[in-house]
Design a protein around this motif. Structure first.
Motif, short mmCIF file in Angstrom:
data_model
loop_
_atom_site.label_atom_id
_atom_site.label_comp_id
_atom_site.label_asym_id
_atom_site.label_seq_id
_atom_site.Cartn_x
_atom_site.Cartn_y
_atom_site.Cartn_z
N ARG A 57 0.33 -1.36 -0.63
CA ARG A 57 0.01 0.27 -0.60
C ARG A 57 1.25 1.36 -0.05
O ARG A 57 0.51 2.68 1.17
N VAL A 58 1.76 1.50 -0.79
CA VAL A 58 2.34 3.03 -1.15
C VAL A 58 1.54 4.00 -1.60
O VAL A 58 1.23 3.85 -3.06
N ILE A 59 1.40 4.85 -0.79
CA ILE A 59 1.21 5.91 -1.09
C ILE A 59 2.31 7.13 -1.69
O ILE A 59 2.70 7.52 -0.47
N ALA A 60 2.17 8.10 -2.52
CA ALA A 60 2.49 9.59 -2.24
C ALA A 60 2.22 10.75 -1.67
O ALA A 60 1.08 10.81 -1.80
N ASP A 61 2.97 11.33 -0.76
CA ASP A 61 2.41 11.77 -0.24
C ASP A 61 3.26 13.17 -0.11
O ASP A 61 4.61 13.13 -0.42
N HIS A 62 2.70 13.92 0.51
CA HIS A 62 3.33 15.40 0.32
C HIS A 62 3.86 15.54 1.71
O HIS A 62 3.90 15.56 2.65
#
Length: 116
Positions: A57-62
């Motif tokens: 569950r890899v998420i691109a996050d600021h």
């Protein structure tokens, strides 16, 4: 220790009074520009958490959240996080924001610590 039997079945558990709000995705995160940026970053950096290496569950996050002035589409402001690290980082940023600070999630803005 004995059981309380005087109340029998008359006591019922209390219903929850506060329900969690329904998650509404900001339109920005559905935009073509955001999706293309995320796909590019995952190709370049690898589809894994940049903190622990997990591939779940890899998420691109600021790094610096948009609502705190972080750049929307700057790859330098994007960090790939597993779900657990994303949840921790977001909770920390919300707590900081609630206390009147900017919720940078552990990332300092450039410049002096006082922000001047």
């Amino acid at each position: 220790m004995g059981r309380l039997t005087a109340f029998g079945g008359r006591l019922q558990p209390l219903a929850p009074k506060v329900k969690a709000p329904i998650k509404v995705v900001e339109p920005f995160y559905q935009s073509k520009a955001w999706r293309e940026l995320v796909a590019r970053i995952k190709r370049e950096r690898g589809n894994h958490c940049e903190r622990c290496g997990s591939t779940k569950r890899v998420i691109a996050d600021h790094k610096q959240e948009r609502k705190d002035g972080g750049a929307d589409l700057d790859p330098a402001n994007i960090e790939l996080l597993c779900f657990d690290h994303h949840q921790r980082k977001t909770a920390k940023a919300r707590a900081a924001r609630a206390l009147g600070g900017q919720g940078t999630g552990g990332h300092q803005k450039s410049g002096s610590p006082s922000g001047s």
